[in-house]
Design a protein around this motif. Structure first.
Motif, PDB file in Angstrom:
ATOM      1  N   LYS A  84       3.503  11.150  -5.945  1.00  0.00           N
ATOM      2  CA  LYS A  84       4.038  12.487  -6.199  1.00  0.00           C
ATOM      3  C   LYS A  84       4.093  13.299  -4.907  1.00  0.00           C
ATOM      4  CE  LYS A  84       3.468  16.346  -9.436  1.00  0.00           C
ATOM      5  NZ  LYS A  84       4.573  16.013 -10.353  1.00  0.00           N
ATOM      6  N   ASP A  85       3.026  13.270  -4.120  1.00  0.00           N
ATOM      7  CA  ASP A  85       2.999  13.998  -2.850  1.00  0.00           C
ATOM      8  C   ASP A  85       4.039  13.450  -1.876  1.00  0.00           C
ATOM      9  OD1 ASP A  85       0.966  15.589  -3.796  1.00  0.00           O
ATOM     10  OD2 ASP A  85      -0.635  14.447  -2.843  1.00  0.00           O
ATOM     11  N   LEU A  86       4.212  12.122  -1.875  1.00  0.00           N
ATOM     12  CA  LEU A  86       5.207  11.495  -1.009  1.00  0.00           C
ATOM     13  C   LEU A  86       6.609  11.999  -1.350  1.00  0.00           C
ATOM     14  CD1 LEU A  86       5.973   9.309   1.113  1.00  0.00           C
ATOM     15  CD2 LEU A  86       6.044   7.664  -0.772  1.00  0.00           C
ATOM     16  N   CYS A  87       6.889  12.125  -2.645  1.00  0.00           N
ATOM     17  CA  CYS A  87       8.207  12.594  -3.079  1.00  0.00           C
ATOM     18  C   CYS A  87       8.422  14.060  -2.725  1.00  0.00           C
ATOM     19  CB  CYS A  87       8.363  12.389  -4.583  1.00  0.00           C
ATOM     20  SG  CYS A  87       8.499  10.665  -5.066  1.00  0.00           S
ATOM     21  N   ARG A  88       7.399  14.872  -2.926  1.00  0.00           N
ATOM     22  CA  ARG A  88       7.542  16.294  -2.608  1.00  0.00           C
ATOM     23  C   ARG A  88       7.709  16.510  -1.116  1.00  0.00           C
ATOM     24  NH1 ARG A  88       2.944  19.044  -6.409  1.00  0.00           N
ATOM     25  NH2 ARG A  88       1.648  17.751  -5.075  1.00  0.00           N
ATOM     26  N   THR A  89       6.994  15.741  -0.322  1.00  0.00           N
ATOM     27  CA  THR A  89       7.078  15.888   1.131  1.00  0.00           C
ATOM     28  C   THR A  89       8.456  15.501   1.651  1.00  0.00           C
ATOM     29  OG1 THR A  89       4.710  15.438   1.381  1.00  0.00           O
ATOM     30  CG2 THR A  89       6.098  15.145   3.333  1.00  0.00           C
ATOM     31  N   ASN A  90       9.039  14.439   1.072  1.00  0.00           N
ATOM     32  CA  ASN A  90      10.318  13.921   1.557  1.00  0.00           C
ATOM     33  C   ASN A  90      11.515  14.364   0.720  1.00  0.00           C
ATOM     34  OD1 ASN A  90       9.654  11.732   3.813  1.00  0.00           O
ATOM     35  ND2 ASN A  90       8.078  11.579   2.243  1.00  0.00           N
ATOM     36  N   LEU A  91      11.253  15.193  -0.288  1.00  0.00           N
ATOM     37  CA  LEU A  91      12.307  15.736  -1.149  1.00  0.00           C
ATOM     38  C   LEU A  91      13.144  14.631  -1.787  1.00  0.00           C
ATOM     39  CD1 LEU A  91      13.490  18.744   1.060  1.00  0.00           C
ATOM     40  CD2 LEU A  91      11.805  18.753  -0.797  1.00  0.00           C
ATOM     41  N   ILE A  92      12.461  13.655  -2.385  1.00  0.00           N
ATOM     42  CA  ILE A  92      13.132  12.561  -3.075  1.00  0.00           C
ATOM     43  C   ILE A  92      12.564  12.445  -4.488  1.00  0.00           C
ATOM     44  CG2 ILE A  92      13.555  11.289  -0.942  1.00  0.00           C
ATOM     45  CD1 ILE A  92      11.241   9.453  -1.652  1.00  0.00           C
ATOM     46  N   SER A  93      13.252  11.667  -5.311  1.00  0.00           N
ATOM     47  CA  SER A  93      12.777  11.371  -6.661  1.00  0.00           C
ATOM     48  C   SER A  93      12.241   9.948  -6.704  1.00  0.00           C
ATOM     49  CB  SER A  93      13.911  11.519  -7.677  1.00  0.00           C
ATOM     50  OG  SER A  93      14.399  12.841  -7.694  1.00  0.00           O
ATOM     51  N   ALA A  94      11.367   9.684  -7.660  1.00  0.00           N
ATOM     52  CA  ALA A  94      10.802   8.342  -7.799  1.00  0.00           C
ATOM     53  C   ALA A  94      10.777   7.926  -9.260  1.00  0.00           C
ATOM     54  CB  ALA A  94       9.387   8.285  -7.221  1.00  0.00           C
ATOM     55  N   VAL A  95      11.024   6.651  -9.480  1.00  0.00           N
ATOM     56  CA  VAL A  95      10.856   6.037 -10.790  1.00  0.00           C
ATOM     57  C   VAL A  95       9.826   4.934 -10.624  1.00  0.00           C
ATOM     58  CG1 VAL A  95      11.957   4.743 -12.649  1.00  0.00           C
ATOM     59  CG2 VAL A  95      13.250   6.499 -11.421  1.00  0.00           C
TER      60      VAL A  95
ATOM     61  N   THR B  21       0.822  -1.197   0.000  1.00  0.00           N
ATOM     62  CA  THR B  21       0.000   0.000   0.000  1.00  0.00           C
ATOM     63  C   THR B  21       0.860   1.253   0.000  1.00  0.00           C
ATOM     64  OG1 THR B  21      -0.097   0.120   2.413  1.00  0.00           O
ATOM     65  CG2 THR B  21      -1.791  -1.207   1.316  1.00  0.00           C
ATOM     66  N   LEU B  22       0.228   2.354  -0.348  1.00  0.00           N
ATOM     67  CA  LEU B  22       0.922   3.636  -0.357  1.00  0.00           C
ATOM     68  C   LEU B  22       1.388   4.017   1.045  1.00  0.00           C
ATOM     69  CD1 LEU B  22       1.749   5.815  -2.335  1.00  0.00           C
ATOM     70  CD2 LEU B  22      -0.413   6.974  -1.886  1.00  0.00           C
ATOM     71  N   SER B  23       0.551   3.748   2.043  1.00  0.00           N
ATOM     72  CA  SER B  23       0.935   4.076   3.416  1.00  0.00           C
ATOM     73  C   SER B  23       2.106   3.219   3.888  1.00  0.00           C
ATOM     74  CB  SER B  23      -0.263   3.897   4.355  1.00  0.00           C
ATOM     75  OG  SER B  23      -0.710   2.552   4.363  1.00  0.00           O
ATOM     76  N   GLY B  24       2.151   1.970   3.436  1.00  0.00           N
ATOM     77  CA  GLY B  24       3.270   1.105   3.784  1.00  0.00           C
ATOM     78  C   GLY B  24       4.575   1.594   3.180  1.00  0.00           C
ATOM     79  N   ILE B  25       4.516   2.061   1.927  1.00  0.00           N
ATOM     80  CA  ILE B  25       5.703   2.600   1.278  1.00  0.00           C
ATOM     81  C   ILE B  25       6.145   3.881   1.969  1.00  0.00           C
ATOM     82  CG2 ILE B  25       6.556   3.647  -0.858  1.00  0.00           C
ATOM     83  CD1 ILE B  25       4.905   1.629  -2.391  1.00  0.00           C
ATOM     84  N   ALA B  26       5.185   4.718   2.347  1.00  0.00           N
ATOM     85  CA  ALA B  26       5.516   5.954   3.049  1.00  0.00           C
ATOM     86  C   ALA B  26       6.234   5.651   4.360  1.00  0.00           C
ATOM     87  CB  ALA B  26       4.245   6.767   3.312  1.00  0.00           C
ATOM     88  N   SER B  27       5.821   4.580   5.028  1.00  0.00           N
ATOM     89  CA  SER B  27       6.469   4.182   6.282  1.00  0.00           C
ATOM     90  C   SER B  27       7.919   3.773   6.040  1.00  0.00           C
ATOM     91  CB  SER B  27       5.688   3.023   6.911  1.00  0.00           C
ATOM     92  OG  SER B  27       6.327   2.565   8.086  1.00  0.00           O
ATOM     93  N   LEU B  28       8.174   3.039   4.949  1.00  0.00           N
ATOM     94  CA  LEU B  28       9.542   2.633   4.635  1.00  0.00           C
ATOM     95  C   LEU B  28      10.397   3.833   4.232  1.00  0.00           C
ATOM     96  CD1 LEU B  28       9.117  -0.710   2.631  1.00  0.00           C
ATOM     97  CD2 LEU B  28       9.874  -0.415   4.999  1.00  0.00           C
ATOM     98  N   VAL B  29       9.802   4.789   3.536  1.00  0.00           N
ATOM     99  CA  VAL B  29      10.545   6.003   3.162  1.00  0.00           C
ATOM    100  C   VAL B  29      10.983   6.757   4.414  1.00  0.00           C
ATOM    101  CG1 VAL B  29      10.320   8.287   2.094  1.00  0.00           C
ATOM    102  CG2 VAL B  29       9.520   6.254   0.872  1.00  0.00           C
ATOM    103  N   ARG B  30      10.077   6.881   5.373  1.00  0.00           N
ATOM    104  CA  ARG B  30      10.432   7.579   6.629  1.00  0.00           C
ATOM    105  C   ARG B  30      11.495   6.807   7.397  1.00  0.00           C
ATOM    106  NH1 ARG B  30       4.742   8.376   6.644  1.00  0.00           N
ATOM    107  NH2 ARG B  30       4.480   6.572   8.025  1.00  0.00           N
ATOM    108  N   LYS B  31      11.444   5.481   7.325  1.00  0.00           N
ATOM    109  CA  LYS B  31      12.382   4.651   8.074  1.00  0.00           C
ATOM    110  C   LYS B  31      13.783   4.676   7.466  1.00  0.00           C
ATOM    111  CE  LYS B  31      13.104  -0.181   9.465  1.00  0.00           C
ATOM    112  NZ  LYS B  31      12.517  -1.561   9.436  1.00  0.00           N
ATOM    113  N   HIS B  32      13.871   4.514   6.143  1.00  0.00           N
ATOM    114  CA  HIS B  32      15.172   4.351   5.492  1.00  0.00           C
ATOM    115  C   HIS B  32      15.721   5.635   4.871  1.00  0.00           C
ATOM    116  CE1 HIS B  32      15.188   0.012   6.040  1.00  0.00           C
ATOM    117  NE2 HIS B  32      13.956  -0.053   5.564  1.00  0.00           N
ATOM    118  N   ARG B  33      14.853   6.625   4.666  1.00  0.00           N
ATOM    119  CA  ARG B  33      15.247   7.925   4.116  1.00  0.00           C
ATOM    120  C   ARG B  33      16.096   7.783   2.843  1.00  0.00           C
ATOM    121  NH1 ARG B  33      13.426  11.771   7.088  1.00  0.00           N
ATOM    122  NH2 ARG B  33      12.991  11.513   9.314  1.00  0.00           N
ATOM    123  N   PRO B  34      15.531   7.205   1.783  1.00  0.00           N
ATOM    124  CA  PRO B  34      16.287   7.048   0.541  1.00  0.00           C
ATOM    125  C   PRO B  34      16.359   8.359  -0.232  1.00  0.00           C
ATOM    126  CG  PRO B  34      14.044   6.300   0.210  1.00  0.00           C
ATOM    127  CD  PRO B  34      14.155   6.663   1.674  1.00  0.00           C
TER     128      PRO B  34
END
Length: 219
Positions: free
Chosen positions: A123-134, A78-91
């Motif tokens: 897109k919002d997840l990337c803007r919030t965390n200042l990361i890029s996504a493919v 899920t999107l929320s699960g991915i957001a949790s991993l982004v916050r955890k690992h900070r890629p």
């Protein structure tokens, strides 16, 4: 799987492959970059595998701590699960393999609403965390020509994907060149298209595409 590629920490989420399948591909890619002669076909089937070469690679790679395998902890990705991993690992870079198989974590009234929620959610997840996504998405049955890059209309809910993306590319086989792919730009926001040697803008490039040894380079 979380990996370090060059100086960028990369968070790879796959809805298509297991952790073992991802690790096998990463072993081939990193191994060949380090000079080890590894083949994905040999590693997957065992046929023609140089076990001593692979053993040396594993011993060399084990001390580097390049990869961390994690999981989202739910039945669906899920999107929320991915957001949790982004916050955890900070890629620095988020890669989603197969966004069409993801879930938004709630039932939408229509599939197109789900896909729009996913596109703009990433897109919002990337803007919030200042990361890029493919992210990757599959072409539908309308894209019947394997040698012609699919357009937005050939991709499930492609219009929404194009609108949400800064850069959109499509890929096709190259006729009579089994180990090459044609990459075509469908959208390029805030940037310049590649240029030919004569200085003309071009909207497509060719790649050497030998995934058996992890070689993907622009021709």
């Amino acid at each position: 799987a979380v990996s370090v590629v060059c100086k960028y920490k990369t968070l790879l989420i796959s809805t298509e492959m297991t952790a073992e399948q991802i690790s096998m591909r990463m072993d081939v890619l990193i191994g060949n970059l380090k000079g080890f002669k590894l083949s994905h076909k040999a590693l997957r089937s065992g046929e023609g595998l140089d076990e001593e070469e692979y053993r040396r690679f594993l011993l060399d790679n084990s001390s580097k701590n390049l990869f961390v395998c994690d999981h989202i902890g739910r039945e669906a990705i899920t999107l929320s699960g991915i957001a949790s991993l982004v916050r955890k690992h900070r890629p620095s870079l988020l890669v989603i393999d197969g966004i069409d198989l993801m879930s938004v974590g709630q039932k939408s009234s229509a599939v197109w609403e789900k896909m729009i929620d996913l596109f703009y959610g990433v897109k919002d997840l990337c803007r919030t965390n200042l990361i890029s996504a493919v992210i990757s998405n599959q072409a539908n049955r309308g894209a019947g020509d394997l040698f012609k890059p699919p357009r937005a209309s050939d991709v499930a809910f492609g219009d929404g994907l194009i609108r949400a993306s800064d850069i959109a590319i499509s890929m096709a086989l190259v006729e009579h060149e089994a180990k090459r792919r044609l990459i075509q730009f469908q959208k390029f926001r805030d940037g310049e298209y590649p240029q030919s040697s004569e200085g003309r803008a071009i909207n497509s490039v060719k790649l050497d595409w030998d995934v058996d040894i992890g070689k993907i380079t622009e021709v």
